[in-house]
Design a protein around this motif. Sequence first.
Motif, PDB file in Angstrom:
ATOM      1  N   CYS A   1       3.227  -7.967   6.177  1.00  0.00           N
ATOM      2  CA  CYS A   1       1.495  -7.947   7.176  1.00  0.00           C
ATOM      3  C   CYS A   1       1.793  -6.944   8.183  1.00  0.00           C
ATOM      4  CB  CYS A   1       1.119  -9.060   7.774  1.00  0.00           C
ATOM      5  SG  CYS A   1       2.787  -9.411   8.511  1.00  0.00           S
ATOM      6  N   GLY A   2       3.319  -6.358   8.783  1.00  0.00           N
ATOM      7  CA  GLY A   2       3.740  -5.346   9.805  1.00  0.00           C
ATOM      8  C   GLY A   2       2.766  -5.780  10.955  1.00  0.00           C
ATOM      9  N   TRP A   3       1.982  -5.052  11.539  1.00  0.00           N
ATOM     10  CA  TRP A   3       0.224  -5.232  12.940  1.00  0.00           C
ATOM     11  C   TRP A   3      -0.032  -6.006  12.533  1.00  0.00           C
ATOM     12  CZ3 TRP A   3      -3.654  -2.706  12.740  1.00  0.00           C
ATOM     13  CH2 TRP A   3      -3.425  -1.766  12.460  1.00  0.00           C
ATOM     14  N   GLY A   4      -0.539  -6.045  11.169  1.00  0.00           N
ATOM     15  CA  GLY A   4      -1.814  -6.853  10.439  1.00  0.00           C
ATOM     16  C   GLY A   4      -2.796  -6.225   9.729  1.00  0.00           C
ATOM     17  N   PRO A   5      -3.019  -5.386  10.088  1.00  0.00           N
ATOM     18  CA  PRO A   5      -4.178  -3.998   8.714  1.00  0.00           C
ATOM     19  C   PRO A   5      -4.722  -4.681   7.875  1.00  0.00           C
ATOM     20  CG  PRO A   5      -2.312  -2.864   8.735  1.00  0.00           C
ATOM     21  CD  PRO A   5      -1.915  -4.245   9.855  1.00  0.00           C
ATOM     22  N   ILE A   6      -4.338  -5.454   6.551  1.00  0.00           N
ATOM     23  CA  ILE A   6      -3.942  -5.883   5.656  1.00  0.00           C
ATOM     24  C   ILE A   6      -4.582  -7.345   6.049  1.00  0.00           C
ATOM     25  CG2 ILE A   6      -3.615  -7.013   3.837  1.00  0.00           C
ATOM     26  CD1 ILE A   6      -1.618  -4.492   2.772  1.00  0.00           C
ATOM     27  N   ALA A   7      -4.084  -7.700   6.744  1.00  0.00           N
ATOM     28  CA  ALA A   7      -4.320  -9.455   7.053  1.00  0.00           C
ATOM     29  C   ALA A   7      -5.845  -9.749   7.746  1.00  0.00           C
ATOM     30  CB  ALA A   7      -3.150 -10.216   7.336  1.00  0.00           C
ATOM     31  N   LEU A   8      -5.546  -8.549   8.833  1.00  0.00           N
ATOM     32  CA  LEU A   8      -6.938  -8.618   9.754  1.00  0.00           C
ATOM     33  C   LEU A   8      -8.061  -8.364   8.705  1.00  0.00           C
ATOM     34  CD1 LEU A   8      -5.448  -7.535  12.465  1.00  0.00           C
ATOM     35  CD2 LEU A   8      -5.971  -9.284  12.624  1.00  0.00           C
ATOM     36  N   THR A   9      -7.977  -7.601   7.680  1.00  0.00           N
ATOM     37  CA  THR A   9      -9.719  -6.898   6.881  1.00  0.00           C
ATOM     38  C   THR A   9      -9.588  -8.706   6.228  1.00  0.00           C
ATOM     39  OG1 THR A   9      -8.171  -4.851   7.099  1.00  0.00           O
ATOM     40  CG2 THR A   9     -10.034  -5.234   5.308  1.00  0.00           C
TER      41      THR A   9
ATOM     42  N   GLY B   1      -0.962   4.505   2.602  1.00  0.00           N
ATOM     43  CA  GLY B   1      -0.859   3.415   0.958  1.00  0.00           C
ATOM     44  C   GLY B   1      -1.956   2.843   1.676  1.00  0.00           C
ATOM     45  N   THR B   2      -1.734   2.204   3.076  1.00  0.00           N
ATOM     46  CA  THR B   2      -2.725   0.324   3.565  1.00  0.00           C
ATOM     47  C   THR B   2      -3.679   1.265   3.437  1.00  0.00           C
ATOM     48  OG1 THR B   2      -0.667  -0.094   5.027  1.00  0.00           O
ATOM     49  CG2 THR B   2      -2.672  -0.954   4.923  1.00  0.00           C
ATOM     50  N   ARG B   3      -4.583   2.699   3.976  1.00  0.00           N
ATOM     51  CA  ARG B   3      -5.556   2.775   4.093  1.00  0.00           C
ATOM     52  C   ARG B   3      -6.374   2.402   2.542  1.00  0.00           C
ATOM     53  NH1 ARG B   3      -9.878   0.914   6.459  1.00  0.00           N
ATOM     54  NH2 ARG B   3      -8.245   2.020   8.638  1.00  0.00           N
ATOM     55  N   VAL B   4      -5.564   3.278   1.546  1.00  0.00           N
ATOM     56  CA  VAL B   4      -5.575   3.891   0.206  1.00  0.00           C
ATOM     57  C   VAL B   4      -6.034   1.725  -0.301  1.00  0.00           C
ATOM     58  CG1 VAL B   4      -4.824   4.337  -2.024  1.00  0.00           C
ATOM     59  CG2 VAL B   4      -5.067   5.703  -0.067  1.00  0.00           C
TER      60      VAL B   4
ATOM     61  N   LEU C   1      -1.427  -4.725  -5.247  1.00  0.00           N
ATOM     62  CA  LEU C   1      -0.373  -3.433  -4.474  1.00  0.00           C
ATOM     63  C   LEU C   1      -0.895  -2.437  -4.237  1.00  0.00           C
ATOM     64  CD1 LEU C   1       2.314  -5.521  -6.865  1.00  0.00           C
ATOM     65  CD2 LEU C   1       0.777  -6.742  -5.108  1.00  0.00           C
ATOM     66  N   VAL C   2      -0.228  -1.825  -3.615  1.00  0.00           N
ATOM     67  CA  VAL C   2      -0.548  -0.191  -3.428  1.00  0.00           C
ATOM     68  C   VAL C   2       0.883   0.059  -3.307  1.00  0.00           C
ATOM     69  CG1 VAL C   2      -0.609  -0.054  -0.519  1.00  0.00           C
ATOM     70  CG2 VAL C   2      -1.181   1.833  -2.183  1.00  0.00           C
ATOM     71  N   VAL C   3       1.173   1.020  -4.084  1.00  0.00           N
ATOM     72  CA  VAL C   3       2.638   1.965  -4.374  1.00  0.00           C
ATOM     73  C   VAL C   3       3.163   3.456  -4.566  1.00  0.00           C
ATOM     74  CG1 VAL C   3       4.964   1.407  -5.392  1.00  0.00           C
ATOM     75  CG2 VAL C   3       3.224  -0.379  -5.565  1.00  0.00           C
ATOM     76  N   GLY C   4       3.877   3.705  -4.004  1.00  0.00           N
ATOM     77  CA  GLY C   4       3.707   5.083  -3.912  1.00  0.00           C
ATOM     78  C   GLY C   4       4.468   5.826  -5.402  1.00  0.00           C
ATOM     79  N   LYS C   5       3.344   6.919  -5.560  1.00  0.00           N
ATOM     80  CA  LYS C   5       3.777   7.088  -7.514  1.00  0.00           C
ATOM     81  C   LYS C   5       5.685   7.712  -7.185  1.00  0.00           C
ATOM     82  CE  LYS C   5       3.156  11.006 -11.009  1.00  0.00           C
ATOM     83  NZ  LYS C   5       2.530  11.507 -11.301  1.00  0.00           N
ATOM     84  N   ASN C   6       5.964   8.276  -6.178  1.00  0.00           N
ATOM     85  CA  ASN C   6       6.917   9.255  -5.866  1.00  0.00           C
ATOM     86  C   ASN C   6       8.342   7.839  -5.858  1.00  0.00           C
ATOM     87  OD1 ASN C   6       6.497   8.728  -2.996  1.00  0.00           O
ATOM     88  ND2 ASN C   6       6.852  10.387  -2.530  1.00  0.00           N
ATOM     89  N   LEU C   7       7.804   6.928  -5.289  1.00  0.00           N
ATOM     90  CA  LEU C   7       8.685   5.414  -4.680  1.00  0.00           C
ATOM     91  C   LEU C   7       8.150   4.243  -6.359  1.00  0.00           C
ATOM     92  CD1 LEU C   7       7.770   4.444  -1.510  1.00  0.00           C
ATOM     93  CD2 LEU C   7       9.542   6.128  -2.126  1.00  0.00           C
ATOM     94  N   GLY C   8       8.240   5.008  -7.201  1.00  0.00           N
ATOM     95  CA  GLY C   8       8.277   3.983  -8.388  1.00  0.00           C
ATOM     96  C   GLY C   8       7.219   3.207  -8.813  1.00  0.00           C
ATOM     97  N   ALA C   9       5.954   3.431  -8.437  1.00  0.00           N
ATOM     98  CA  ALA C   9       4.197   2.724  -8.888  1.00  0.00           C
ATOM     99  C   ALA C   9       4.802   2.644 -10.581  1.00  0.00           C
ATOM    100  CB  ALA C   9       3.621   3.666  -8.456  1.00  0.00           C
TER     101      ALA C   9
ATOM    102  N   TRP D   1      -3.171  -9.336  -1.134  1.00  0.00           N
ATOM    103  CA  TRP D   1      -2.937  -7.719  -1.045  1.00  0.00           C
ATOM    104  C   TRP D   1      -1.784  -7.825  -0.613  1.00  0.00           C
ATOM    105  CZ3 TRP D   1      -8.168  -6.550   1.426  1.00  0.00           C
ATOM    106  CH2 TRP D   1      -9.035  -6.776   0.270  1.00  0.00           C
ATOM    107  N   SER D   2      -1.307  -6.527  -1.578  1.00  0.00           N
ATOM    108  CA  SER D   2       0.447  -5.759   0.261  1.00  0.00           C
ATOM    109  C   SER D   2       0.461  -4.137   0.115  1.00  0.00           C
ATOM    110  CB  SER D   2       1.229  -6.662  -1.102  1.00  0.00           C
ATOM    111  OG  SER D   2       2.576  -6.315  -0.434  1.00  0.00           O
ATOM    112  N   ASN D   3       0.998  -3.758   0.930  1.00  0.00           N
ATOM    113  CA  ASN D   3       1.287  -2.555   0.671  1.00  0.00           C
ATOM    114  C   ASN D   3       2.953  -3.184   0.751  1.00  0.00           C
ATOM    115  OD1 ASN D   3       3.047  -0.415   1.590  1.00  0.00           O
ATOM    116  ND2 ASN D   3       1.654   0.071   2.806  1.00  0.00           N
ATOM    117  N   PRO D   4       3.546  -3.724  -0.604  1.00  0.00           N
ATOM    118  CA  PRO D   4       5.166  -4.441  -0.745  1.00  0.00           C
ATOM    119  C   PRO D   4       6.023  -3.096   0.092  1.00  0.00           C
ATOM    120  CG  PRO D   4       4.383  -3.593  -2.498  1.00  0.00           C
ATOM    121  CD  PRO D   4       3.809  -3.125  -2.105  1.00  0.00           C
TER     122      PRO D   4
END
Length: 201
Positions: free
Chosen positions: A69-77, A47-50, A161-169, A130-133
Amino acid sequence: MSEQDHYFTARPASPDERRLLRVLLAGREVEVETAGGIFSPDHVDLGTRVLLDHVPDPPGEGDLLDLGCGWGPIALTLALRSPSARVWAVDVNERSLDLTRRNAERLGLSNVRAVRPDEVPDEVRLAALWSNPPIRVGKPALHAMLTQWLGRLAPGAEAHLVVGKNLGADSLQRWIAAELGRSVERTASVKGFRVLAVRDR
């Protein structure tokens, strides 16, 4: 560890728990630190990569936010792409915040501030979000989170925002439009994930 525990791990990872990971961020291969007890510790999740591959470049200046942020992939980007901006990496997981701080320092990114939600000054207005909430915290918590942070977008700013279709996007897209009065456009649909661009009407 339960499904939700990684959102609330209180203790930073010890040196023995941390491990190195090579990943591609902002077109560069970089080495970061991760650890168990956080979201997606072994790779940049799909999801974050997308999200990172399907959003326009962030503003070059102003306050940018990575929500969850998790370990930071979005913030670092964000920080790599916009070195003159101030990047807020927000999470409730102290382990995630510690890793994001370590990774920003490792990459020489002095413009990253990894903080808990209440540590972002009230006067900050966001040039981008930006978020993968964290969908699995449940709808009430997720809706409260999005209401708070989308409400802090500066005039004309966008959230992605990136959200999985099966998670209710799709239902989340409708909720943001109906309850928050925002314009929401699906700008990408890739491998089961939707990228939603949110802005003022």
